[in-house]
Design an enzyme around this catalytic site. Structure first.
Site, PDB file in Angstrom:
ATOM      1  N   ASN A   7       1.226  -1.227   0.017  1.00 35.32           N
ATOM      2  CA  ASN A   7      -0.143   0.261  -0.461  1.00 35.32           C
ATOM      3  C   ASN A   7       0.404   1.295   0.302  1.00 35.32           C
ATOM      4  OD1 ASN A   7      -1.311   2.355   1.013  1.00 35.32           O
ATOM      5  ND2 ASN A   7      -3.101   0.879   1.634  1.00 35.32           N
ATOM      6  N   HIS A  10       1.156   6.185   1.612  1.00 34.28           N
ATOM      7  CA  HIS A  10       2.035   7.158   2.243  1.00 34.28           C
ATOM      8  C   HIS A  10       3.317   7.966   1.874  1.00 34.28           C
ATOM      9  CE1 HIS A  10       0.310   5.732   6.189  1.00 34.28           C
ATOM     10  NE2 HIS A  10       1.088   5.476   7.013  1.00 34.28           N
ATOM     11  N   HIS A  43      -5.657   4.019  -1.574  1.00 36.55           N
ATOM     12  CA  HIS A  43      -6.817   4.228  -1.280  1.00 36.55           C
ATOM     13  C   HIS A  43      -7.250   6.093  -1.829  1.00 36.55           C
ATOM     14  CE1 HIS A  43      -9.554   4.619   2.195  1.00 36.55           C
ATOM     15  NE2 HIS A  43     -10.291   4.911   1.215  1.00 36.55           N
ATOM     16  N   ARG A  45      -9.513   8.396  -1.300  1.00 41.52           N
ATOM     17  CA  ARG A  45     -10.022   8.737  -0.407  1.00 41.52           C
ATOM     18  C   ARG A  45     -11.324   9.635  -1.189  1.00 41.52           C
ATOM     19  NH1 ARG A  45      -8.559   6.888   5.273  1.00 41.52           N
ATOM     20  NH2 ARG A  45     -10.322   8.476   5.493  1.00 41.52           N
ATOM     21  N   ARG A  49      -6.947  13.177   0.487  1.00 34.03           N
ATOM     22  CA  ARG A  49      -5.304  13.814   1.290  1.00 34.03           C
ATOM     23  C   ARG A  49      -4.570  12.984   1.014  1.00 34.03           C
ATOM     24  NH1 ARG A  49      -6.759  10.463   6.833  1.00 34.03           N
ATOM     25  NH2 ARG A  49      -9.369  11.585   6.529  1.00 34.03           N
ATOM     26  N   GLU A  70      -8.818   0.657  -2.702  1.00 38.41           N
ATOM     27  CA  GLU A  70      -9.449   0.815  -1.719  1.00 38.41           C
ATOM     28  C   GLU A  70     -10.441   1.647  -1.605  1.00 38.41           C
ATOM     29  OE1 GLU A  70      -7.195   1.182   2.216  1.00 38.41           O
ATOM     30  OE2 GLU A  70      -5.905  -0.798   1.290  1.00 38.41           O
ATOM     31  N   THR A 101      -8.490   3.886   7.846  1.00 39.53           N
ATOM     32  CA  THR A 101      -9.428   3.082   7.927  1.00 39.53           C
ATOM     33  C   THR A 101      -9.332   2.414   9.003  1.00 39.53           C
ATOM     34  OG1 THR A 101      -8.658   2.002   5.522  1.00 39.53           O
ATOM     35  CG2 THR A 101     -11.377   1.438   6.730  1.00 39.53           C
ATOM     36  N   GLU A 151     -10.765  -8.636   3.037  1.00 38.20           N
ATOM     37  CA  GLU A 151      -9.707  -9.138   3.709  1.00 38.20           C
ATOM     38  C   GLU A 151     -10.208  -8.905   4.871  1.00 38.20           C
ATOM     39  OE1 GLU A 151      -7.483  -5.319   1.982  1.00 38.20           O
ATOM     40  OE2 GLU A 151      -6.261  -5.364   4.113  1.00 38.20           O
ATOM     41  N   HIS A 191      -3.773  -4.577   7.962  1.00 38.32           N
ATOM     42  CA  HIS A 191      -3.441  -3.771   8.946  1.00 38.32           C
ATOM     43  C   HIS A 191      -3.037  -3.664  10.275  1.00 38.32           C
ATOM     44  CE1 HIS A 191      -5.762   0.027  10.437  1.00 38.32           C
ATOM     45  NE2 HIS A 191      -6.016   0.725   9.897  1.00 38.32           N
TER      46      HIS A 191
HETATM   47  N1  PXP Z   1      -5.709  -2.900   4.053  1.00 36.51           N
HETATM   48  C1  PXP Z   1      -6.802  -1.985   4.265  1.00 36.51           C
HETATM   49  C2  PXP Z   1      -8.141  -2.536   3.703  1.00 36.51           C
HETATM   50  C3  PXP Z   1      -6.911  -0.683   4.324  1.00 36.51           C
HETATM   51  O1  PXP Z   1      -7.178   0.300   5.134  1.00 36.51           O
HETATM   52  C4  PXP Z   1      -5.167   0.047   4.696  1.00 36.51           C
HETATM   53  C5  PXP Z   1      -4.822   0.987   5.439  1.00 36.51           C
HETATM   54  O2  PXP Z   1      -4.895   1.321   4.243  1.00 36.51           O
HETATM   55  C6  PXP Z   1      -4.286  -1.060   4.746  1.00 36.51           C
HETATM   56  C7  PXP Z   1      -4.419  -2.635   4.685  1.00 36.51           C
HETATM   57  C8  PXP Z   1      -2.746  -1.117   5.469  1.00 36.51           C
HETATM   58  O3  PXP Z   1      -2.494  -0.785   6.985  1.00 36.51           O
HETATM   59  P1  PXP Z   1      -1.309  -0.909   7.418  1.00 36.51           P
HETATM   60  O4  PXP Z   1      -0.988   0.459   6.580  1.00 36.51           O
HETATM   61  O5  PXP Z   1      -1.324  -0.600   8.477  1.00 36.51           O
HETATM   62  O6  PXP Z   1      -0.265  -1.949   6.698  1.00 36.51           O
END
Ligand code: PXP
Length: 240
Positions: A7, A10, A43, A45, A49, A70, A101, A151, A191
């Site tokens: 992901n 960031h 994601h 959003r 952001r 996402e 999330t 997920e 997550h």
């Molecule tokens: N899965 C989902 C559905 C999420 O919303 C996120 C955060 O954007 C992640 C995984 C990744 O989480 P983390 O950034 O804590 O690894």
């Protein structure tokens, strides 16, 4: 063996700190793929952001592995997904004030909407996953809506500190996996997963895909994105 989707939200967050054009998440996606990532997750959003429409359009053109978008259930975002056609969408809850999330999607409450969205995505050849707590009602609602995957939310596992708590959360994930597989769903997880806590989750059989962001991008700031992805991939593939 489970696959790793990175992901890269960031990366866009750093760019948006100055509202400039660097670092570019599209460049980051290339680096992740070169280091062996099986997919790229972003994601989009509603408040844009971090990841924006331009990023998603370019990632659709450039990601050679799998693009997992996402998104929440809002109509404007659903229309964008129909147009862009990522390989997969993961439906998540979205609150404007949250840092990331929070909680899983209430698939039981929104089952009608979920069913309609799933049909629309399937028409475009897009796989549909929902981000859920390892809860029987939510997993059943996802399966009944015709989705392809879930997920499992690993946040509660990640937040657990005591051995007993950790084992309880791992058992919940195993139970969630069993329920999902019995319902014919593919099982992903994500997550809060880090280099320190991935081991026990990576050893749960039947989890096909991990979505990991914060920990990998945090390490990438210090080691570079390639080594950060390679190390996480190694931990997933050869758990202790
Ligand atoms: N899965 C989902 C559905 C999420 O919303 C996120 C955060 O954007 C992640 C995984 C990744 O989480 P983390 O950034 O804590 O690894």
């Amino acid at each position: 063996m489970a696959l790793l989707n990175v992901n890269i939200d960031h990366v866009a967050t750093v760019r948006q700190a100055r509202k400039t054009d660097e670092p570019d998440p599209v460049w980051a996606a290339v680096q992740c793929e070169l280091a062996g990532a099986s997919g790229i997750t972003v994601h989009l959003r509603q408040d844009r952001r971090h990841i924006n429409d331009r990023d998603v359009h370019l990632l659709k053109e450039t990601v050679a592995s799998k693009l997992n978008l996402e998104m929440c259930l809002s109509e404007s975002i659903v229309k964008i997904a129909e147009k862009i056609r990522p390989d997969q969408i993961t439906l998540v809850p979205e609150n404007r004030a949250e840092l990331t999330t929070e909680g899983g999607l209430d698939c039981a409450k929104f089952q009608k909407r979920l069913t309609a969205i799933t049909k629309r995505m399937h028409k475009k050849g897009i796989l549909v996953s929902t981000f859920v707590l390892p809860d029987e009602k939510q997993i059943a609602a996802t399966a009944e809506a015709g989705c392809d995957a879930i997920e499992l939310h690993t946040g509660m596992y990640a937040n657990a500190t005591k051995d007993k708590q950790i084992e309880k959360r791992l058992n919940e994930l195993r139970d969630g996996r069993d329920m999902a597989m019995a319902a014919g769903l593919i099982v992903h997880a994500g997550h809060g997963l880090t280099y320190r806590n991935i081991g026990p989750v990576a050893r749960i059989e039947g989890l096909c895909e991990f979505n990991i962001g914060h920990s990998i991008i945090s390490r990438a700031v210090l080691t570079g994105i390639g080594p950060a992805v390679e190390e996480m991939k190694m931990l997933i593939e050869t758990p202790l």
